[in-house]
Design a protein around this motif. Structure first.
Motif, PDB file in Angstrom:
ATOM      1  N   ARG A 159       0.820  -1.212   0.000  1.00 35.02           N
ATOM      2  CA  ARG A 159       0.000   0.000   0.000  1.00 35.02           C
ATOM      3  C   ARG A 159       0.855   1.265   0.000  1.00 35.02           C
ATOM      4  O   ARG A 159       0.382   2.342  -0.347  1.00 35.02           O
ATOM      5  N   GLU A 195     -12.354  -1.031   0.245  1.00 29.65           N
ATOM      6  CA  GLU A 195     -11.905  -0.589   1.560  1.00 29.65           C
ATOM      7  C   GLU A 195     -10.849   0.482   1.360  1.00 29.65           C
ATOM      8  O   GLU A 195      -9.825   0.249   0.705  1.00 29.65           O
ATOM      9  N   THR A 242      -8.614   1.905   3.372  1.00 28.20           N
ATOM     10  CA  THR A 242      -7.268   1.734   3.933  1.00 28.20           C
ATOM     11  C   THR A 242      -6.409   0.810   3.086  1.00 28.20           C
ATOM     12  O   THR A 242      -5.182   0.825   3.205  1.00 28.20           O
ATOM     13  N   ARG A 243      -7.013  -0.016   2.246  1.00 26.00           N
ATOM     14  CA  ARG A 243      -6.229  -0.886   1.372  1.00 26.00           C
ATOM     15  C   ARG A 243      -5.777  -0.162   0.105  1.00 26.00           C
ATOM     16  O   ARG A 243      -4.891  -0.647  -0.585  1.00 26.00           O
ATOM     17  N   PHE A 275      -2.532   5.311   1.227  1.00 24.48           N
ATOM     18  CA  PHE A 275      -1.548   5.246   2.297  1.00 24.48           C
ATOM     19  C   PHE A 275      -0.960   6.638   2.491  1.00 24.48           C
ATOM     20  O   PHE A 275      -0.582   7.308   1.519  1.00 24.48           O
ATOM     21  N   GLY A 313      -5.765   7.778   5.619  1.00 22.82           N
ATOM     22  CA  GLY A 313      -4.403   7.492   5.161  1.00 22.82           C
ATOM     23  C   GLY A 313      -3.447   7.292   6.315  1.00 22.82           C
ATOM     24  O   GLY A 313      -2.570   6.411   6.274  1.00 22.82           O
ATOM     25  N   SER A 371      -4.054   3.867   7.776  1.00 26.22           N
ATOM     26  CA  SER A 371      -3.458   2.842   6.928  1.00 26.22           C
ATOM     27  C   SER A 371      -1.959   2.723   7.179  1.00 26.22           C
ATOM     28  O   SER A 371      -1.411   1.615   7.291  1.00 26.22           O
ATOM     29  N   GLU A 372      -1.290   3.868   7.290  1.00 26.39           N
ATOM     30  CA  GLU A 372       0.149   3.854   7.556  1.00 26.39           C
ATOM     31  C   GLU A 372       0.440   3.282   8.940  1.00 26.39           C
ATOM     32  O   GLU A 372       1.378   2.488   9.120  1.00 26.39           O
ATOM     33  N   GLU A 421      -1.425   1.181  10.647  1.00 24.36           N
ATOM     34  CA  GLU A 421      -1.721  -0.256  10.643  1.00 24.36           C
ATOM     35  C   GLU A 421      -0.546  -1.037  10.066  1.00 24.36           C
ATOM     36  O   GLU A 421      -0.139  -2.070  10.615  1.00 24.36           O
ATOM     37  N   ARG A 422       0.026  -0.528   8.987  1.00 24.67           N
ATOM     38  CA  ARG A 422       1.160  -1.213   8.362  1.00 24.67           C
ATOM     39  C   ARG A 422       2.362  -1.262   9.307  1.00 24.67           C
ATOM     40  O   ARG A 422       3.023  -2.302   9.433  1.00 24.67           O
TER      41      ARG A 422
END
Length: 582
Positions: A79, A110, A112-113, A116, A158, A161-162, A164-165
Motif C-alpha cells: 500500500r 476498503e 485503507t487498502r 496510504f 491514510g 493505513s500507515e 496499521e502497516r
C-alpha cells in the motif's frame, strides 16, 4: 395462515425475516469501475480478497443504482507504493484519459487498502480533473472536495493505513525475534552455503500442524568442507581474493553454480572475493541462529519528487537490531573461537589501513608461471614478502628498495634489489622436508613439535600486545602534539585510526583462545593426515606442492648477506613448529 406467493414471494419472506428491501432507483449512479488491492500472494488468497472487496463495493453502490462494469485489482503490491507504480493502479489512471471509457466513477472496497499516507490528496485532483467521482465506503458516499470534513476524514484514513502497516511490521518482527532467541527457529530464505534446508518435524502451532505445515531446519551438506577450508586459509593469512582464486583453480563450484535455482540473480562465473567475504562474516556457521543482520530500508525514489514514493533497499542493520539464539540451533561448521578469531583479524586489518591489508596474502594479476614459494618468502632485512617475477626464463623472488616508505630505517642497509632464484631454494627445501618427515626421522620430528608448544603459545598474544602498545604510543604522541599547539583537526584522522587499532588489539587479547597442550599421539595423527610427504615432493606437481606448503604452513626468511634461507614449518595443530635451514 395463508399467504399470496403468486404476486411476490420475496416480499412475504422479507416480512417474515424483518428485512427491509431497497426499492429500485430510477436514476442511479450508473456505471463504475472498481479498484482493490491485496498485499502478497503468499499471505493472502488473491481470489478471496478480490471477492470480499468487490462484494463490499457492490453492496455500497448497487442500492444507489450503481453497476460495476470494470475491475482493477493489484496483487502483491504494498500500500506504500504510489498508484503510478502499481500495475492496475497505473492502468486505471491511464484509463482516466480515455474519453470512450464505459464508466464515470470509481468505487473501492476498503479505503485503507487503497490509500496510504498522503496518497489520496495526490490522486483525488486527477480524478476531479477528468470528471470522475470517487465513492468510498468509509465516507458513506462519494468524495466531495468542497467538504472539509471529507478531506479531513480521508487524511485520517491514510494515517490509519500507515499506522496499521507499521504495527503489523513491528508485531511480526517481534514475533520472529522471539522465535529465533528462544527456539533458534529458521526464518526462511536461502540457506547459507554449506547448509541445506531439511524437514524439522511438525509445526509447533497446532492449527498449522493440522494443516500440514512443517518446521524447516538447517543441516550440513557436502559443501561444508569448503567453508571450513575458507576459514582455515583465512586464519593462515590468505586474503579473500587469494582464497577465491585457489577455489577456482581446484574446480570447486561457487554458490551460484551449486544451487542456480536459489541464485538466479547471480552469474555462475566462479568464486569472487566478495563471496568469500560474505561467508567469513556470516555468524550462522557457528551453529547459532542469527536473525536481522540485513533490514529493508525505504528511501525516496526521487528526493525532488516526494510523491513518487519510496523504494526498498537492503542495508546492514544496526547492532541492536540483530538477535541470536540462546543455544545452538543447527550443526556448527566452524567453532565460535575460530569465527571470533577471524572477525578480530578482519577488524585489526581494517583498523590498520593499508598496513593491515598488506599483512594479507592477496591475489594479484594472473600469470602463466607457477610460483611455488609465492607469499612464503620474506626479506630478512625489511621483513616484507618478496615478490615473485619471471626473469629470463627463470623464477626469482625480489625485494626492491624503492618500494620502501621514505625515511624507513632499513633503507640504509637495504640493497637496491635483493634477488633469490627459486630453483636454488626448492631442491634444498625438498631435501630438508623429506628428511624431516621420513619414516626413520618422524619420531624426532614429533618430539620437536611437542616440545615447541610452550614457545609458540604466546606468539599471538605477544603480537597483539605489541600492536596495543604501538597504538597507545601513537595516541600519546598525538595528544602531546595537541598540547604543544597543533590544530586538533589536523590529527583527528590519525587519532581515530590509532583508537580503532587500540580497541581491536584489546579485543583480540581478551578473546584469544586458550591453547591446550597436545600429546605425541595427536601429533602423529596430524602428520599422518598430511599423507606421504616425501612421495609428494618427488612427484613435484606444482599444484600439489603449493598445497603441501600451505598445509605445512611454511615461513621462509632470506638473509641476503649470509646467502641463507631459514625455514619454519608450523603444521596447524596448537601452533607447534619445527625449524631448519637451507
Amino acid at each position: 395462515m395463508t399467504a399470496d406467493f403468486n404476486s411476490d414471494p420475496w416480499a412475504v419472506l422479507d416480512e417474515v425475516l424483518g428485512v427491509q428491501a431497497v426499492e429500485p432507483v430510477d436514476e442511479g449512479i450508473g456505471a463504475l469501475a472498481f479498484y482493490g488491492r491485496c498485499s502478497t500472494e503468499d499471505n493472502q488468497d488473491p481470489e478471496t480478497s478480490l471477492g470480499w472487496q468487490l462484494g463490499n463495493a457492490r453492496k455500497f453502490v448497487e442500492p444507489l443504482g450503481g453497476e460495476v462494469v470494470a475491475e482493477f485489482f493489484d496483487v502483491g503490491q504494498s500500500r506504500s507504493v504510489p498508484w503510478e507504480r502499481r500495475t492496475e493502479g497505473s492502468r486505471l489512471l491511464a484509463a482516466l484519459k480515455d474519453p470512450r471509457r464505459e464508466w464515470n466513477a470509481v468505487v473501492v472496497g476498503e479505503g485503507t487498502r487503497c490509500w496510504f499516507g498522503n496518497q489520496f490528496s495526490l490522486i483525488a485532483p486527477r480524478f476531479a480533473a477528468y470528471g470522475v467521482e470517487l465513492w468510498v465506503p468509509e465516507l458513506g458516499g462519494k468524495f466531495d472536495e468542497r467538504n472539509p470534513s471529507h478531506k479531513m476524514l480521508m487524511s485520517v484514513l491514510g494515517g490509519m493505513s500507515e499506522s496499521e502497516r507499521q504495527h503489523v511490521q513491528a508485531r511480526v518482527r517481534a514475533a520472529m525475534d522471539a522465535q529465533v532467541v528462544n527456539e533458534g527457529r529458521h526464518q526462511g530464505g536461502r540457506a547459507p552455503y554449506g547448509y541445506v534446508v531439511v524437514d524439522g518435524g511438525p509445526h509447533p502451532n497446532p492449527r498449522k500442524a493440522a494443516e500440514g505445515f512443517r518446521l524447516r531446519v538447517l543441516q550440513e551438506d557436502e559443501s561444508a568442507d569448503v567453508v571450513r577450508r575458507i576459514f582455515a586459509e583465512y586464519l593462515e593469512g590468505n586474503g579473500d581474493r587469494a582464497i577465491a582464486k585457489g577455489l577456482n583453480q581446484d574446480g570447486v563450484p561457487c554458490p551460484s553454480q551449486r544451487r542456480p535455482e536459489q541464485n538466479r540473480h547471480r552469474l555462475a562465473d566462479g568464486w569472487q572475493g566478495s563471496t568469500v567475504r560474505a561467508i567469513l562474516e556470516n555468524p550462522r556457521y557457528t551453529g547459532y541462529a542469527v536473525f536481522g543482520r540485513w533490514t529493508k530500508h525505504e528511501t525516496l525514489l526521487n528526493p525532488d519528487d516526494v510523491g513518487a514514493g519510496h523504494v526498498v533497499r537492503f542495508r546492514r542493520a544496526q547492532l541492536d537490531r540483530v538477535v541470536r539464539s540462546r543455544r545452538p540451533a543447527h550443526p556448527p561448521i566452524v567453532s565460535v573461537e575460530d569465527f571470533t578469531q577471524a572477525q578480530l583479524m578482519r577488524r585489526s586489518r581494517a583498523a590498520g589501513g593499508m598496513r593491515g591489508i598488506a599483512k594479507l596474502e592477496r591475489e594479484r594479476s594472473a600469470s602463466k608461471h607457477t610460483y611455488l614459494l609465492k607469499g612464503l618468502m620474506r626479506c630478512g632485512i625489511c621483513g616484507r614478502r618478496m615478490q615473485a617475477a619471471a626473469i629470463r626464463k627463470g623464477v626469482y623472488y625480489r625485494c626492491i628498495a624503492r618500494t620502501l616508505a621514505p625515511g624507513s630505517p632499513v633503507l640504509a642497509d637495504h640493497p637496491k634489489t635483493v634477488n633469490l632464484r627459486e630453483d636454488v631454494v626448492v631442491p634444498a627445501l625438498h631435501e630438508w622436508l623429506g628428511r624431516l618427515f621420513h619414516r626413520d626421522n618422524v619420531d624426532d620430528t614429533v618430539t620437536k613439535l611437542v616440545g615447541s608448544q610452550g614457545e609458540q603459545a604466546g606468539n599471538g598474544r605477544e603480537a597483539a600486545a605489541k600492536r596495543l602498545a604501538d597504538a597507545e604510543a601513537r595516541l600519546r604522541r598525538h595528544q602531546a602534539a595537541i598540547e604543544a599547539g597543533v590544530d586538533p583537526a589536523a590529527v583527528v584522522e590519525a587519532i581515530n585510526a590509532a583508537q580503532a587499532e587500540r580497541e581491536a588489539a584489546k579485543a583480540e587479547l581478551h578473546n584469544l583462545p586458550k591453547r591446550d597442550v597436545i600429546g605425541r599421539a595427536e601429533v602423529h595423527a596430524m602428520i599422518d593426515s598430511l599423507g606421504d610427504v616425501p612421495a609428494a615432493l618427488e612427484a613435484a606437481r606444482p599444484n600439489r606442492l603449493a598445497q603441501l606448503y600451505r598445509d605445512l604452513r611454511l615461513e621462509m626468511r632470506y638473509e641476503h648477506e649470509k646467502e641463507a634461507v631459514y625455514v619454519t614449518a608450523s603444521p596447524r595443530v596448537a601452533n607447534v613448529c619445527v625449524r631448519g635451514g637451507t
